[in-house]
Design an enzyme around this catalytic site. Structure first.
Site, PDB file in Angstrom:
ATOM      1  N   SER A  65      25.296  62.084   6.063  1.00 32.14           N
ATOM      2  CA  SER A  65      26.803  61.510   5.797  1.00 32.14           C
ATOM      3  C   SER A  65      26.889  60.365   5.633  1.00 32.14           C
ATOM      4  O   SER A  65      26.293  59.348   5.948  1.00 32.14           O
ATOM      5  CB  SER A  65      27.766  62.188   6.931  1.00 32.14           C
ATOM      6  N   GLY A  72      19.556  64.548  17.295  1.00 31.01           N
ATOM      7  CA  GLY A  72      20.419  63.597  17.375  1.00 31.01           C
ATOM      8  C   GLY A  72      21.684  63.961  18.409  1.00 31.01           C
ATOM      9  O   GLY A  72      21.698  64.962  18.949  1.00 31.01           O
ATOM     10  N   GLN A  73      22.824  63.206  18.464  1.00 31.14           N
ATOM     11  CA  GLN A  73      23.820  63.223  19.344  1.00 31.14           C
ATOM     12  C   GLN A  73      24.996  63.588  18.475  1.00 31.14           C
ATOM     13  O   GLN A  73      25.169  64.544  17.880  1.00 31.14           O
ATOM     14  CB  GLN A  73      24.199  61.953  20.085  1.00 31.14           C
ATOM     15  N   CYS A 116      26.820  59.045  17.602  1.00 26.60           N
ATOM     16  CA  CYS A 116      25.417  59.233  17.699  1.00 26.60           C
ATOM     17  C   CYS A 116      24.835  58.636  19.212  1.00 26.60           C
ATOM     18  O   CYS A 116      23.646  58.438  19.223  1.00 26.60           O
ATOM     19  CB  CYS A 116      24.670  58.401  16.619  1.00 26.60           C
ATOM     20  N   LEU A 137      22.363  60.205   9.824  1.00 24.71           N
ATOM     21  CA  LEU A 137      21.535  61.276   9.569  1.00 24.71           C
ATOM     22  C   LEU A 137      21.068  62.180  10.513  1.00 24.71           C
ATOM     23  O   LEU A 137      20.921  61.534  11.741  1.00 24.71           O
ATOM     24  CB  LEU A 137      20.558  60.829   8.464  1.00 24.71           C
TER      25      LEU A 137
END
Length: 251
Positions: free
Chosen positions: A183, A98-99, A199, A169
């Site tokens: 979260s 993810g970012q 994200c 997530l």
């Protein structure tokens, strides 16, 4: 192009059936650890150490924590998604997929330290179970939410904030075991999200339960969420270890 929140290294997590005549290895109950408010780096180091040293006999754990303000950037994340370099909030580069995202007081963070091979769970199935647990938790507070194809996380289903993100997530899979997690925003200062493309999505609105006019207690939501996660994983009762109570924070 969306970036998966799951980073997989080493052995694949698909599990073949037990050899003929060999009994299936039983899945132990999940131990839930309530770690209180903890610096992100401490949680990060602890879950990596737990994963690196676990054996085939190590039980699965769920850690519940609340972090001081911090941005985290996934291992393939683009630093350009941090729009304000001098925001005063530290940035930590991590090994999840993810970012960039933000963690802070008033947000529930749950880390899932699971042996996916022992549970015979594919990564996509685990992500689905996590998303379902968040949707079910929000439904318990009369909040309708949905997932989006290609954009992992949970989003508001309708109303003035339709499409806003309320939960994120990101996972790491190492040797068939997961760490990192999810979260959920309960009641927090949302302004730090304005300094990032959450994200990796420019202009994505981020909300919390309070924004949706739900006055929920952090601990109550956390217990509901953990209960749904465990029920979705295996329906087993958790062995809850509570070394110290988590404090609700609205700052």
């Amino acid at each position: 192009m969306s970036v998966s929140p799951v980073s997989i290294v080493s052995t694949p997590v698909a599990v073949s059936a037990s050899p003929a005549g060999a009994p299936d290895q039983p899945v132990q109950p999940v131990t839930v650890r309530w770690r209180g408010r903890e610096a992100y780096e401490a949680s990060f180091d602890a879950m990596r150490a737990f994963t690196d040293t676990r054996t085939a006999d190590t039980g699965d754990e769920i850690w519940v924590v609340e972090h001081p303000p911090v941005y985290t950037l996934g291992q393939a994340g683009d630093p350009a998604h941090l729009l304000v370099a001098d925001s005063g909030v530290p940035l930590v580069k991590v090994d999840r997929g993810g970012q960039i995202t933000y963690h802070g007081p008033g947000q529930i963070v749950v880390y899932l330290l699971l042996d996916l091979r022992r549970r015979k769970l594919m990564v996509r199935t685990l992500v689905t179970k996590i998303e379902e647990a968040v949707i079910e938790t929000l439904a318990a507070y009369n909040l309708a939410s949905v997932r989006k194809a290609g954009a992992p996380g949970i989003y508001v289903a309708s109303g003035v904030h339709e499409g806003a993100k309320i939960a994120a997530l990101g996972l790491k899979i190492r040797n068939g075991c997961s760490y990192h997690g999810l979260s959920l925003n309960v009641k927090m200062d949302l302004r730090p999200f304005l300094a990032i493309n959450p994200c990796g999505y420019a202009g994505l609105e981020t909300v919390d339960m309070a924004s949706l006019e739900v006055a929920a207690d952090w601990n109550d939501v956390a217990h509901t969420l953990v209960g749904r996660l465990i029920a979705n994983l295996d329906g087993a009762s958790a062995a809850a270890d509570k070394p110290h109570a988590l404090e609700q924070s609205n700052d």
